[in-house]
Design a protein around this motif. Sequence first.
Motif, mmCIF file in Angstrom:
data_model
loop_
_atom_site.group_PDB
_atom_site.id
_atom_site.type_symbol
_atom_site.label_atom_id
_atom_site.label_comp_id
_atom_site.label_asym_id
_atom_site.label_seq_id
_atom_site.Cartn_x
_atom_site.Cartn_y
_atom_site.Cartn_z
ATOM 1 N N ASN A 1 0.849 -1.197 0.000
ATOM 2 C CA ASN A 1 0.000 0.000 0.000
ATOM 3 C C ASN A 1 0.882 1.244 0.000
ATOM 4 O O ASN A 1 1.705 1.428 0.899
ATOM 5 C CB ASN A 1 -0.906 -0.002 1.236
ATOM 6 C CG ASN A 1 -1.929 1.121 1.213
ATOM 7 O OD1 ASN A 1 -1.660 2.217 0.729
ATOM 8 N ND2 ASN A 1 -3.107 0.843 1.753
ATOM 9 N N PRO A 2 0.735 2.119 -0.987
ATOM 10 C CA PRO A 2 1.578 3.323 -1.041
ATOM 11 C C PRO A 2 1.481 4.191 0.205
ATOM 12 O O PRO A 2 2.418 4.922 0.527
ATOM 13 C CB PRO A 2 1.034 4.068 -2.269
ATOM 14 C CG PRO A 2 0.395 3.026 -3.114
ATOM 15 C CD PRO A 2 -0.180 2.039 -2.147
ATOM 16 N N ARG A 3 0.354 4.103 0.935
ATOM 17 C CA ARG A 3 0.174 4.934 2.127
ATOM 18 C C ARG A 3 0.967 4.416 3.322
ATOM 19 O O ARG A 3 1.320 5.186 4.220
ATOM 20 C CB ARG A 3 -1.306 5.016 2.498
ATOM 21 C CG ARG A 3 -2.177 5.792 1.521
ATOM 22 C CD ARG A 3 -3.633 5.802 1.959
ATOM 23 N NE ARG A 3 -3.796 6.296 3.322
ATOM 24 C CZ ARG A 3 -4.244 5.561 4.337
ATOM 25 N NH1 ARG A 3 -4.570 4.292 4.143
ATOM 26 N NH2 ARG A 3 -4.385 6.082 5.537
ATOM 27 N N THR A 4 1.219 3.107 3.379
ATOM 28 C CA THR A 4 1.821 2.540 4.585
ATOM 29 C C THR A 4 3.137 1.802 4.344
ATOM 30 O O THR A 4 3.858 1.530 5.304
ATOM 31 C CB THR A 4 0.842 1.549 5.245
ATOM 32 O OG1 THR A 4 0.486 0.514 4.302
ATOM 33 C CG2 THR A 4 -0.421 2.265 5.701
ATOM 34 N N ARG A 5 3.465 1.461 3.104
ATOM 35 C CA ARG A 5 4.669 0.659 2.871
ATOM 36 C C ARG A 5 5.921 1.418 3.303
ATOM 37 O O ARG A 5 5.966 2.649 3.253
ATOM 38 C CB ARG A 5 4.760 0.240 1.408
ATOM 39 C CG ARG A 5 5.009 1.371 0.424
ATOM 40 C CD ARG A 5 4.927 0.857 -0.999
ATOM 41 N NE ARG A 5 5.121 1.942 -1.961
ATOM 42 C CZ ARG A 5 4.733 1.870 -3.227
ATOM 43 N NH1 ARG A 5 4.129 0.779 -3.681
ATOM 44 N NH2 ARG A 5 4.943 2.901 -4.039
ATOM 45 N N ARG A 6 6.929 0.650 3.722
ATOM 46 C CA ARG A 6 8.157 1.254 4.224
ATOM 47 C C ARG A 6 9.372 0.475 3.748
ATOM 48 O O ARG A 6 9.343 -0.750 3.640
ATOM 49 C CB ARG A 6 8.157 1.268 5.754
ATOM 50 C CG ARG A 6 7.301 2.338 6.395
ATOM 51 C CD ARG A 6 7.884 3.722 6.200
ATOM 52 N NE ARG A 6 9.221 3.833 6.765
ATOM 53 C CZ ARG A 6 9.477 4.242 8.008
ATOM 54 N NH1 ARG A 6 8.483 4.584 8.818
ATOM 55 N NH2 ARG A 6 10.716 4.325 8.438
ATOM 56 N N GLU A 7 10.444 1.196 3.500
ATOM 57 C CA GLU A 7 11.725 0.571 3.223
ATOM 58 C C GLU A 7 12.455 0.412 4.546
ATOM 59 O O GLU A 7 12.565 1.358 5.318
ATOM 60 C CB GLU A 7 12.549 1.431 2.261
ATOM 61 C CG GLU A 7 13.835 0.774 1.798
ATOM 62 C CD GLU A 7 14.605 1.644 0.827
ATOM 63 O OE1 GLU A 7 15.225 2.631 1.287
ATOM 64 O OE2 GLU A 7 14.593 1.333 -0.381
ATOM 65 N N VAL A 8 12.941 -0.802 4.819
ATOM 66 C CA VAL A 8 13.642 -1.069 6.074
ATOM 67 C C VAL A 8 14.929 -1.840 5.779
ATOM 68 O O VAL A 8 15.091 -2.448 4.716
ATOM 69 C CB VAL A 8 12.781 -1.879 7.056
ATOM 70 C CG1 VAL A 8 11.534 -1.104 7.448
ATOM 71 C CG2 VAL A 8 12.412 -3.240 6.471
ATOM 72 N N SER A 9 15.834 -1.836 6.735
ATOM 73 C CA SER A 9 17.079 -2.585 6.587
ATOM 74 C C SER A 9 16.803 -4.085 6.575
ATOM 75 O O SER A 9 15.841 -4.565 7.171
ATOM 76 C CB SER A 9 18.041 -2.235 7.719
ATOM 77 O OG SER A 9 17.418 -2.361 8.980
ATOM 78 N N GLY B 1 0.508 2.168 11.008
ATOM 79 C CA GLY B 1 0.892 2.043 9.611
ATOM 80 C C GLY B 1 0.728 0.611 9.136
ATOM 81 O O GLY B 1 -0.376 0.134 8.886
ATOM 82 N N LEU B 2 1.833 -0.112 9.026
ATOM 83 C CA LEU B 2 1.804 -1.496 8.576
ATOM 84 C C LEU B 2 1.248 -2.425 9.643
ATOM 85 O O LEU B 2 1.409 -2.191 10.845
ATOM 86 C CB LEU B 2 3.218 -1.962 8.215
ATOM 87 C CG LEU B 2 3.804 -1.467 6.896
ATOM 88 C CD1 LEU B 2 5.310 -1.613 6.909
ATOM 89 C CD2 LEU B 2 3.200 -2.250 5.733
ATOM 90 N N LEU B 3 0.607 -3.509 9.192
ATOM 91 C CA LEU B 3 0.108 -4.537 10.096
ATOM 92 C C LEU B 3 0.866 -5.836 9.879
ATOM 93 O O LEU B 3 1.176 -6.210 8.750
ATOM 94 C CB LEU B 3 -1.387 -4.779 9.862
ATOM 95 C CG LEU B 3 -2.325 -3.624 10.184
ATOM 96 C CD1 LEU B 3 -3.746 -3.975 9.785
ATOM 97 C CD2 LEU B 3 -2.254 -3.256 11.669
ATOM 98 N N GLY B 4 1.155 -6.520 10.975
ATOM 99 C CA GLY B 4 1.843 -7.802 10.904
ATOM 100 C C GLY B 4 1.198 -8.803 11.840
ATOM 101 O O GLY B 4 0.333 -8.468 12.655
#
Length: 328
Positions: free
Chosen positions: A9-17, A161-164
């Motif tokens: 989702n463009p609203r919640t996606r994130r780049e992480v290490s 934001g993101l759900l897991g």
Amino acid sequence: MKYRTLGTNPRTRREVSVLSLGAMLFGTTTDETTSYAILDRYVEAGGTFVDTANNYAYWVNGTQGGESESLLGRWRRANGVGDEVLIATKLAGRPLESSNTLTTNIEGLSAKVIRESSARSRERLGVDKLRMLYAHGQDPRTPLEETVAAFGALVTEGSVGLLGVSNHWSWRVERCRQLAASAGIPGYEVLQYHHTYLRQRTDMITRHSKDGQLGVAAGDVLDYVRHQPALTLVAYSPLLSGAYVRDDKPLGAEHDHSGTPPKLKALQEVAAETGATPNQVVLSWLMGGDLPVIPLVGASSVAQLNESLAAVDLELTTDQRTRLDTAQ
């Protein structure tokens, strides 16, 4: 450091290490000064993905948890850390009363718990929005529809934001994702399970469930993620608490089977060829496999963290990967 994108989702996606840092024992077993030093080194190396939970670590001092989140909140404020570091937290496993042993008397995943516990996590972390929130273990007492709707509402209103999801049967994960999709609300996009190079015995009963290996990324979970490109697997305890490299940390009975010795032999051979430690080979194997995984590593010292960080740049050859994969 290398990076991966979580979510679609463009609203919640994130780049992480590609290497996540676990903060489970920060503020309890690992003192504040050491915890800060580990966190500072991780960020200095480009790390952006820190993991905690609202029940960490209640069993150390007989509390209800929250020590890890509170320490991370203090560290954020002391260092001016903002949203560049994604702190993922979890709810559902917080004990209903103080306990110094692992307990099943926990808060669960009702709509009331999800709203109230997420608010308390935001307060302890000192943030207006939880950039990522996991369902930490399943709750058979609460209808899946209620849990899905409650998580989706938090994302829609902007407090999450993101759900897991962590330690759920794979059918429950898929059912929740279907319910979210049908309702047009955000659903789980990141899965967190125990996963490492060695395989566990399928007949072993784990502490997670009386019915089998709930919490372990066995064949069904791995196959599920492999065929769902939108999902990301985060692997906790990938280094088996030091058992790959320390004689005083023997493997448990779950690894007492004929497949373990040949896999350990292959691991030692590849480590010798690369000049890396077995721990680094395991982490590299996870990060660069046909099913890329984000390892979640703990550290009680900066030296331990540095060993894990070095694995990010370790490139295994096709032959080395084949030997690791086929040893049995």
